[in-house]
Structures are given as C-alpha cells and as structure tokens.
Design a protein around this motif. Sequence first.
Motif, PDB file in Angstrom:
ATOM      1  N   VAL A 176       1.514  -0.586  13.405  1.00 25.20           N
ATOM      2  CA  VAL A 176       1.768   0.716  12.781  1.00 25.20           C
ATOM      3  C   VAL A 176       1.518   0.645  11.293  1.00 25.20           C
ATOM      4  O   VAL A 176       0.819   1.460  10.706  1.00 25.20           O
ATOM      5  CB  VAL A 176       3.214   1.182  13.061  1.00 25.20           C
ATOM      6  N   ALA A 177       2.082  -0.384  10.624  1.00 22.69           N
ATOM      7  CA  ALA A 177       1.940  -0.501   9.175  1.00 22.69           C
ATOM      8  C   ALA A 177       0.486  -0.719   8.783  1.00 22.69           C
ATOM      9  O   ALA A 177      -0.002  -0.175   7.815  1.00 22.69           O
ATOM     10  CB  ALA A 177       2.796  -1.637   8.661  1.00 22.69           C
ATOM     11  N   ALA A 178      -0.226  -1.523   9.558  1.00 21.76           N
ATOM     12  CA  ALA A 178      -1.616  -1.817   9.226  1.00 21.76           C
ATOM     13  C   ALA A 178      -2.473  -0.560   9.325  1.00 21.76           C
ATOM     14  O   ALA A 178      -3.345  -0.324   8.498  1.00 21.76           O
ATOM     15  CB  ALA A 178      -2.152  -2.894  10.160  1.00 21.76           C
ATOM     16  N   SER A 179      -2.212   0.273  10.334  1.00 23.60           N
ATOM     17  CA  SER A 179      -3.014   1.471  10.514  1.00 23.60           C
ATOM     18  C   SER A 179      -2.737   2.504   9.434  1.00 23.60           C
ATOM     19  O   SER A 179      -3.631   3.180   8.955  1.00 23.60           O
ATOM     20  CB  SER A 179      -2.757   2.083  11.900  1.00 23.60           C
ATOM     21  N   THR A 180      -1.473   2.649   9.002  1.00 23.68           N
ATOM     22  CA  THR A 180      -1.136   3.646   7.992  1.00 23.68           C
ATOM     23  C   THR A 180      -1.606   3.231   6.622  1.00 23.68           C
ATOM     24  O   THR A 180      -1.889   4.068   5.774  1.00 23.68           O
ATOM     25  CB  THR A 180       0.380   3.891   7.945  1.00 23.68           C
ATOM     26  N   SER A 181      -1.713   1.917   6.377  1.00 23.02           N
ATOM     27  CA  SER A 181      -2.147   1.473   5.062  1.00 23.02           C
ATOM     28  C   SER A 181      -3.652   1.576   4.906  1.00 23.02           C
ATOM     29  O   SER A 181      -4.194   1.471   3.817  1.00 23.02           O
ATOM     30  CB  SER A 181      -1.720   0.017   4.829  1.00 23.02           C
ATOM     31  N   ALA A 182      -4.383   1.808   6.009  1.00 23.72           N
ATOM     32  CA  ALA A 182      -5.832   1.824   5.953  1.00 23.72           C
ATOM     33  C   ALA A 182      -6.378   3.141   5.419  1.00 23.72           C
ATOM     34  O   ALA A 182      -7.517   3.218   4.986  1.00 23.72           O
ATOM     35  CB  ALA A 182      -6.418   1.551   7.334  1.00 23.72           C
ATOM     36  N   GLY A 183      -5.599   4.205   5.447  1.00 25.63           N
ATOM     37  CA  GLY A 183      -6.130   5.483   5.004  1.00 25.63           C
ATOM     38  C   GLY A 183      -5.029   6.493   4.799  1.00 25.63           C
ATOM     39  O   GLY A 183      -3.848   6.199   4.987  1.00 25.63           O
ATOM     40  N   PRO A 184      -5.401   7.711   4.407  1.00 26.94           N
ATOM     41  CA  PRO A 184      -4.410   8.762   4.144  1.00 26.94           C
ATOM     42  C   PRO A 184      -3.589   9.083   5.378  1.00 26.94           C
ATOM     43  O   PRO A 184      -4.075   9.000   6.505  1.00 26.94           O
ATOM     44  CB  PRO A 184      -5.283   9.958   3.726  1.00 26.94           C
ATOM     45  N   SER A 185      -2.360   9.477   5.148  1.00 25.60           N
ATOM     46  CA  SER A 185      -1.477   9.853   6.236  1.00 25.60           C
ATOM     47  C   SER A 185      -1.309  11.352   6.251  1.00 25.60           C
ATOM     48  O   SER A 185      -1.376  12.014   5.218  1.00 25.60           O
ATOM     49  CB  SER A 185      -0.116   9.173   6.054  1.00 25.60           C
ATOM     50  N   THR A 186      -1.078  11.912   7.431  1.00 28.45           N
ATOM     51  CA  THR A 186      -0.872  13.352   7.535  1.00 28.45           C
ATOM     52  C   THR A 186       0.579  13.718   7.344  1.00 28.45           C
ATOM     53  O   THR A 186       0.916  14.886   7.269  1.00 28.45           O
ATOM     54  CB  THR A 186      -1.334  13.841   8.926  1.00 28.45           C
ATOM     55  N   ASN A 244       4.632   6.063   5.862  1.00 28.75           N
ATOM     56  CA  ASN A 244       5.382   5.477   4.752  1.00 28.75           C
ATOM     57  C   ASN A 244       4.561   4.391   4.061  1.00 28.75           C
ATOM     58  O   ASN A 244       3.600   3.872   4.638  1.00 28.75           O
ATOM     59  CB  ASN A 244       6.684   4.850   5.266  1.00 28.75           C
ATOM     60  N   PRO A 245       4.916   4.025   2.832  1.00 28.57           N
ATOM     61  CA  PRO A 245       4.291   2.856   2.210  1.00 28.57           C
ATOM     62  C   PRO A 245       4.479   1.628   3.090  1.00 28.57           C
ATOM     63  O   PRO A 245       5.429   1.550   3.876  1.00 28.57           O
ATOM     64  CB  PRO A 245       5.051   2.717   0.882  1.00 28.57           C
ATOM     65  N   SER A 246       3.576   0.658   2.955  1.00 31.68           N
ATOM     66  CA  SER A 246       3.639  -0.518   3.813  1.00 31.68           C
ATOM     67  C   SER A 246       3.628  -1.801   2.999  1.00 31.68           C
ATOM     68  O   SER A 246       3.129  -1.840   1.874  1.00 31.68           O
ATOM     69  CB  SER A 246       2.462  -0.528   4.800  1.00 31.68           C
ATOM     70  N   SER A 299       0.849  -1.191   0.000  1.00 27.08           N
ATOM     71  CA  SER A 299       0.000   0.000   0.000  1.00 27.08           C
ATOM     72  C   SER A 299       0.884   1.240   0.000  1.00 27.08           C
ATOM     73  O   SER A 299       1.903   1.277   0.692  1.00 27.08           O
ATOM     74  CB  SER A 299      -0.904   0.030   1.237  1.00 27.08           C
ATOM     75  N   PRO A 300       0.511   2.269  -0.765  1.00 31.59           N
ATOM     76  CA  PRO A 300       1.282   3.515  -0.753  1.00 31.59           C
ATOM     77  C   PRO A 300       1.063   4.277   0.544  1.00 31.59           C
ATOM     78  O   PRO A 300       0.195   3.924   1.353  1.00 31.59           O
ATOM     79  CB  PRO A 300       0.708   4.278  -1.958  1.00 31.59           C
ATOM     80  N   GLU A 350       5.661  10.075  -6.922  1.00 27.67           N
ATOM     81  CA  GLU A 350       4.445   9.361  -7.296  1.00 27.67           C
ATOM     82  C   GLU A 350       4.209   8.200  -6.352  1.00 27.67           C
ATOM     83  O   GLU A 350       5.132   7.506  -5.959  1.00 27.67           O
ATOM     84  CB  GLU A 350       4.596   8.860  -8.736  1.00 27.67           C
ATOM     85  N   GLY A 351       2.965   7.965  -5.983  1.00 24.80           N
ATOM     86  CA  GLY A 351       2.630   6.839  -5.141  1.00 24.80           C
ATOM     87  C   GLY A 351       3.101   6.985  -3.715  1.00 24.80           C
ATOM     88  O   GLY A 351       3.221   6.013  -2.989  1.00 24.80           O
ATOM     89  N   GLY A 352       3.425   8.210  -3.272  1.00 20.98           N
ATOM     90  CA  GLY A 352       3.813   8.420  -1.887  1.00 20.98           C
ATOM     91  C   GLY A 352       5.283   8.180  -1.634  1.00 20.98           C
ATOM     92  O   GLY A 352       5.716   8.107  -0.510  1.00 20.98           O
ATOM     93  N   GLY A 353       6.088   8.031  -2.666  1.00 13.04           N
ATOM     94  CA  GLY A 353       7.504   7.781  -2.465  1.00 13.04           C
ATOM     95  C   GLY A 353       8.210   9.025  -1.984  1.00 13.04           C
ATOM     96  O   GLY A 353       7.862  10.139  -2.364  1.00 13.04           O
TER      97      GLY A 353
END
Length: 207
Positions: A171-181, A121-123, A98-99, A187-190
């Motif tokens: 941590v990774a599961a929570s960040t991949s669930a929605g937008p990050s602040t 970060n991407p997960s 996930s991005p 591109e793609g959050g890199g």
Amino acid sequence: MSSSLRRGALAAAVTVLTIAPLSACGAGSDAQTLEIKPDNAAVSVGDIKIQNVTVVTQPDLKAKGPAVVTGKLFNNGRRDQTLRAIRLPGTHADVTLSPAKGSGPVVVPAGGSIVLGGEGNPSAVVEDGREAAKDGDAQPIVFDFSSTGDVALRAFVVPAKGYFAEWGPEVAASTSAGPSTSPSGGEGGGSESGSESIAPGEHSPGE
C-alpha cells in the motif's frame, strides 16, 4: 473495653489498611501506576508527539521487499516542521520518505498532525525491510525533525496480516509512486488537526 469502642477500633484499623495500598500506588517515582505503559509506541519531545508507531513487514516470512513505518505525528508548535529522516539504529536500512501527493518533503503542519502509511497518506518505506527488521522485535526508531531534532522510541515489528494488511508495504509503495485521490491538507500533504485520519492502533470517533 466496651463493644462500641471495639467496633470503633476495628473500623479505624480497616480504614488504615484500605488507605495504605492506595497511598503506595500513588506515591514516589516507583509508583505502580507509573509502571502502566500503553500497548503502542508513543513519545513526546518538545512540540512533537508521536503515537502508534509500528514497522510493518511483508506478509510472507520468506518474501523479500520493503517494509514501512506507520504512526501518527503531531505538531503542537506554531511553525510547520519537516520530517527530515527516519533511521533504524543498528541496521543499514535506508528509509525513503514521500508526501501524500507529488514529491517534496513530508511536513507536519503547525497545530496539526499527519499519518504515516496507508492509502492517501505520506509514506516511510524501509528498503530491504525483511533484512532490516524482524517480526516480533521492538525496533529502535529515530525520527529527525527540522526544529525538534531527533525523537527516539521503540516500535513493534509486525507482518502485513489481518488488521495491518492495509498498512503494509504494498500500500505504502503504491501511494508514494504518484498523486493520491484522497484529500489532504497542510503543506507537503499533511493532515490538518481537524482531520479524521486514523493511525494503526487508533479507533475512529464513536467507537
């Protein structure tokens, strides 16, 4: 033999004995210096370089749930590359990529880098992580990139404790669930090459 000659011969012998071990260490494909390996998983193939890869499992040995793959991915090429998949050979584990923001592919920007895992970060989430990876193992991992193809290495499997707590599955599961602040570029959050993203095993500048 005079004392001056004896001293000269002794000095020459000491010089030869000193140089010989140094020459042995630096010559040939079996040189001792080539046997020194970093204490983290790293590999370079083509334009792609991968560093500090770990598989982080649940902190409790008896807990079931996902694990995550963490590390830093560099793209030294002139074109973006998509991380198409991560595989754990020898297991039936599925790895969900996930991005950092929203949905879509995980892209390593040209001339830049991204960090996998951690907040913002991407997960790369490994389903059934406890069954797929065992703490203390050196787990084979294959990263599949759009241009470079497969990049394989082995990474240590560690629980989400101590230093690795903030890189753990929760941590990774929570960040991949929605937008990050957290801000991210590319591109793609890199993260772009000038970012300050730190992967597990790295130190921030000045440390």
